[in-house]
Design a protein around this motif. Structure first.
Motif, short mmCIF file in Angstrom:
data_model
loop_
_atom_site.label_atom_id
_atom_site.label_comp_id
_atom_site.label_asym_id
_atom_site.label_seq_id
_atom_site.Cartn_x
_atom_site.Cartn_y
_atom_site.Cartn_z
N PRO B 131 6.54 -4.79 6.13
CA PRO B 131 4.83 -5.20 5.59
C PRO B 131 4.85 -4.34 4.08
N ILE B 133 3.00 -3.16 3.30
CA ILE B 133 2.24 -0.42 2.77
C ILE B 133 3.04 -0.42 3.15
N GLY C 236 2.19 -6.93 9.97
CA GLY C 236 1.96 -6.54 8.23
C GLY C 236 0.88 -6.84 7.44
N THR C 238 -1.47 -6.48 5.15
CA THR C 238 -2.92 -5.28 5.12
C THR C 238 -3.74 -5.94 4.58
N THR C 242 -7.23 -5.72 6.00
CA THR C 242 -8.04 -4.92 5.78
C THR C 242 -9.80 -4.63 5.41
N PRO C 263 -2.22 -0.50 9.18
CA PRO C 263 -1.42 -1.32 7.94
C PRO C 263 -3.14 -1.63 7.99
N ILE C 266 -4.56 2.81 7.00
CA ILE C 266 -3.63 3.77 6.28
C ILE C 266 -4.60 3.21 4.69
N ALA C 267 -4.66 2.18 4.58
CA ALA C 267 -5.07 1.27 3.02
C ALA C 267 -6.09 2.04 3.27
N ALA C 285 2.58 4.26 9.62
CA ALA C 285 3.17 3.25 9.18
C ALA C 285 4.72 3.51 9.30
N LEU C 288 4.27 0.87 12.50
CA LEU C 288 4.45 -0.03 12.21
C LEU C 288 5.34 -0.59 11.30
#
Lengths: 285, 296, 314
Positions: B131, B133, C236, C238, C242, C263, C266-267, C285, C288
């Motif tokens: 990913p 991120i 994954g 993000t 989000t 994700p 986290i963002a 993370a 993930l």
């Protein structure tokens, strides 16, 4: 044409010579008990051949008998195949080319190759021929141009392409492409040119042209040619080696063996071995 | 002319494959076709929205003006964001492209069937699925904490993203170069490195370039790797190593969550710009690779 | 015996060895980076990972310093599952259409159009999702909710609708993973031997029967791999997630309910996070990362196995 008498020759001690290979001891190649393996599989065994200067030696025999394998072992092209290895000696002017200090790259500068299917680089005709000399350090434009012209002349292609040197090599006909590959090979001034069925992808007229070329350049090079075409071998070569295959009863795979190696005239008119006779008279192909 | 024929007691009918089966086949085939139509609907809707809403704010001054100091301003543009995107993507390409091509050369020309080669090839594939991120967070922990937020950090994260993509596509292109070309080069007494550089790579070049361009298009559109690594600058910043920066994708993300009308409108303008950028790279990449296939 | 004038040794070409070494280093770089990612992140995440309740509670409270991952793992899995359920039939349908049914001239345009979807950046999809899709789809959600309110099992599945919900995220993710699942499926399906397909047709099968009897069984293994790859991508993703998932750390059976994904959280929370909070986010993370690596390793080996089988090297 006379033979060089091997028995009284010694390795030459002369420190200088006019052309780079003249005073070096003949024969050019000596194969002693050569076997070639691909991993565990023995492709060809116990080959004993001597190749002399300025002669054309032909390897003939049915498919799968190791002719190309032996040819490619002469310039270490088999190195490119993973798992390939060699047993016995391949001596080039007395030097074992599979020795520990020998660089295959340098070996190939002395022993060039022309392949079955013409394989010019996707570059211009000029760049194709100039590639080898460039790699070997020739930088000046004038020098390169001279070499390119000389090589294309030597391959009997100059007149046909001199006005389009900077067009792509792929734009030529099959026969012309093959002659381009020959020009490319002779541009690095090798001593030996190996040819792996060079005419099998060409039409009869182009084939005749290449055979003619081989006779023309024979005096400057030593040529070893693999061919399926018996008549071609009989027409063009001085010495002929006949290979066949024996089937290994355990693994059902074929190992090539050298049956007979002699003057071409003798191999085709009065061979020593019955298998040779069967092959050259067409009793089996 | 009929498609039936009668001989003796039986009739041979070549006209149909038996009613229901044939109908069912056509139905299912039709269903498969509608799958394509279904997937095109969101594409058309999204593009239409982007073009319509983005077009409203689009202008030369929009593309070149500074970012609005406050969200509520109706003026302001995305000039610094465009520069930021180009900067981070450019640096990322400069890092990832050479390394990716070299890695692909290792896989295609040197690795053979060795264990290391197989592991590298496998893990490169796996790495394309990490990913984005995670890449961003990784670079943040490794780089940004020590060197502060700047364009270079963002570029590093993007490079991590691009590397496995470039390795895989380049390896494929190198494998397409026929072995006989390499043999011709070796036959002349050329070393392996020289053969790769002078013969193999030039022969594969259009395909390699196309693959890199596609990776660039992908990287230009990424947001997550940049979130923590480049910060949120409002002004133009051409310095890769000092000071926070911004990018089109980050701007869109920021504006998307904002309730302010004007910010949303600017977001669409940025979206239009980014989509146009990504599309241009992609189309360019296809043109380059089309030239490649015509050459063979 | 070395001949004095004919030298075959060649200078040890330094450039040659250096180039090969450089190439090998670039290859190994992939392994180095992956290992570094695992190392650096796990180190930072260690306090949270070992806190005891990270994997067991769904509670996520910043002021109380309680960080449990369950809600986010749940959200990630649910939205990804919705995405797969929507994307797989569509992607495989397209792949079958292009390889088995479509006339030659139509193939390239279809493939290019689907790939066009992959060109659109994820943030643009997210933006569209939050501005256009989420409000507009409420109507659809409401009808489904009303329709299923009588049926016990489905009632809780399609509960109180929210525009920004796990289902909406699933839709957006489905759109985003369709190109790659479709392209991989195409590759897998096209390895089905022409001979087998023609054989079925020669026996009088209709086109669809041929597809069902020959093509699908042959490709099923590889298709599983393609689907798993899509799953990995969906988990994954993000930014799009989000924006539309609803940012609510809850576990609910309601697909139309707001949720959150690893994700996504986290963002959204990293910017202001400190200390233990950061550690927890990093732990997410890591989770993930581990999840997607496992899924991708499985998927890659399945797909590469089916590739090699097609080439006859297995």
């Amino acid at each position: 044409m006379s033979f060089v008498d091997l028995t009284n020759q010694t390795a030459s001690q002369s420190a200088s010579y006019a052309d780079s290979h003249a005073a070096v001891s003949p024969p050019v190649f000596e194969l002693r008990d050569l076997s070639v393996f691909y991993s565990a599989f023995r492709a060809v065994r116990d080959v004993n051949i001597t190749i002399e200067r300025n002669q054309i030696t032909a390897f003939i025999g049915p498919s799968g008998c190791g002719k190309t394998t032996v040819l490619r072992s002469l310039n270490r092209m088999n190195d490119l195949i993973e798992g390939a290895r060699v047993d016995g000696d391949v001596l080039y002017h007395g030097i074992d080319i599979y020795g520990p200090d020998v660089s295959p790259t340098v070996v190939r500068r002395h022993i060039g190759m022309v392949f079955q299917k013409p394989n010019p680089f996707p570059k211009s005709i000029f760049e194709n021929v100039a590639f080898g000399p460039r790699v070997n350090g020739v930088k000046k434009k004038a020098d390169l141009e001279a070499i390119v012209e000389r090589s294309l002349q030597g391959a009997a292609l100059w007149d046909e392409v001199k006005d389009r040197l900077h067009t792509s090599g792929l734009g030529l006909s099959g026969g012309q492409q093959q002659r381009l590959c020959i020009a490319r090979a002779i541009a690095v001034e090798p001593e030996v040119i190996l040819m792996d069925e060079p005419c099998s992808a060409l039409d009869p007229i182009a084939t005749a042209r290449v055979e003619e070329l081989m006779q023309e350049i024979k005096s400057s090079y030593t040529i070893v040619i693999v061919t399926h075409n018996m008549q071609q071998a009989a027409r063009t070569s001085d010495r002929t080696a006949f290979f066949t295959a024996e089937i290994n009863p355990d693994s059902d795979r074929r190992t090539g063996i050298l049956v007979e190696f002699d003057d071409t005239k003798k191999v085709f008119s009065n061979p020593s071995d019955e298998r040779t006779e069967n092959y050259v008279t067409g009793r089996f192909g | 002319m009929t498609s039936t024929m009668t001989t003796g007691n039986s009739t041979i009918d070549l006209g149909a494959t038996g009613g229901w089966r044939s109908i069912k086949s056509r139905l299912m085939i039709g269903l498969l076709g509608t799958a394509f139509v279904i997937v095109m609907i969101p594409l058309v809707l999204v593009l239409a929205t982007v073009i319509m809403r983005g077009g409203k704010v689009m202008s030369w001054s929009f593309l070149t003006s500074d970012i609005a100091a406050s969200e509520r301003r109706t003026s302001g543009g995305i000039g610094p964001a465009i520069v930021g995107t180009l900067l981070t993507t450019g640096i990322a390409t400069a890092i990832a492209a050479p390394l990716g091509v070299l890695g692909a050369i290792y896989l295609a020309e040197y690795a053979g069937t060795s264990l290391l080669g197989r592991v590298v090839r496998f893990m490169s594939s796996v790495m394309t699925g990490v990913p984005s991120i995670v890449m961003g967070l990784f670079v943040y922990l490794l780089f940004t904490l020590r060197f502060k937020q700047n364009a270079f950090g963002g570029a590093l994260a993007l490079a991590c993203l691009m590397l496995p993509i470039i390795i895989r596509s380049t390896e494929e292109m190198l494998r397409l170069v026929p072995t006989t070309l390499r043999e011709a080069s070796y036959g002349l007494g050329t070393s392996k490195a020289r053969t790769i550089i002078s013969i193999v790579l030039p022969a594969a070049l259009p395909g390699v370039v196309s693959g890199v361009l596609l990776a660039v298009a992908r990287a230009a559109g990424e947001t997550a790797p940049l979130l923590f690594t480049i910060g949120a600058a409002k002004g133009l910043n051409l310095q890769p190593f000092s000071g926070a920066n911004t990018a089109l994708s980050a701007q869109i993300f920021g504006n998307a969550s904002s309730p302010v009308e004007a910010a949303q409108a600017r977001g669409w303008g940025a979206a239009l710009t980014l989509v146009a950028l990504a599309f241009s790279f992609t189309i360019f990449a296809r043109l380059v690779s089309a030239r490649f296939s015509s050459q063979r | 015996m070395a001949h004095p004038v004919l030298d075959l040794t060649g200078r040890r070409n330094r450039g040659e060895a250096a180039f090969g070494g450089l190439a090998r280093f670039a290859g190994i770089l992939v392994l180095i980076v992956l290992s570094l990612i695992a190392l650096v992140m796990t180190t930072r995440a260690w306090p949270a990972l070992t806190s005891g309740n990270f994997f067991t509670t769904k509670r996520w409270s910043v002021p109380d310093e309680v960080f449990g991952s369950l809600a986010f793992v749940f959200g990630t899995i649910v939205s990804a599952t919705v995405a797969i359920c929507l994307a797989v039939p569509i992607s495989i349908g397209i792949a079958l259409f292009v390889t088995q049914v479509s006339p030659g001239w139509l193939k390239k345009p279809i493939v290019y159009s689907v790939d066009l979807l992959a060109t659109v950046p994820s943030v643009v999809f997210g933006f569209w999702g939050i501005s256009v899709l989420a409000p507009k789809i409420m109507g659809f959600y409401e009808s489904v909710h009303d329709l299923t309110s009588g049926i016990p099992g489905l009632r809780s599945l399609f509960g109180q609708p929210n525009g920004r919900s796990m289902f909406t995220a699933g839709i957006i993710l489905a759109i985003m993973i369709t190109p790659i699942v479709s392209s991989l499926s195409r590759e897998v399906i096209s390895t089905c031997p022409q001979g087998d397909r023609e054989g079925a047709l020669a026996l009088g099968a209709t086109r669809w029967e041929m597809i069902r009897a020959v093509v699908i069984p042959h490709s099923s293994g590889g298709l599983v791999g393609a689907v798993m790859l899509g799953l990995g991508r969906a988990m994954g993703e993000t930014i799009a997630a989000t924006l539309v998932i609803g940012s609510s750390a809850q576990i609910t059976a309601n697909l139309f309910g707001a949720g959150n994904s690893m994700p996504a959280v986290i963002a959204s929370e990293w910017g202001e996070a400190l200390g233990q909070h950061r550690s927890a986010l990093t732990a997410l993370a890591v989770t993930l990362f581990a999840l997607t690596i496992i899924v991708n390793v499985l998927a890659t080996s399945i797909v590469s196995r089916s590739r090699r089988r097609a080439q006859g090297t297995i």
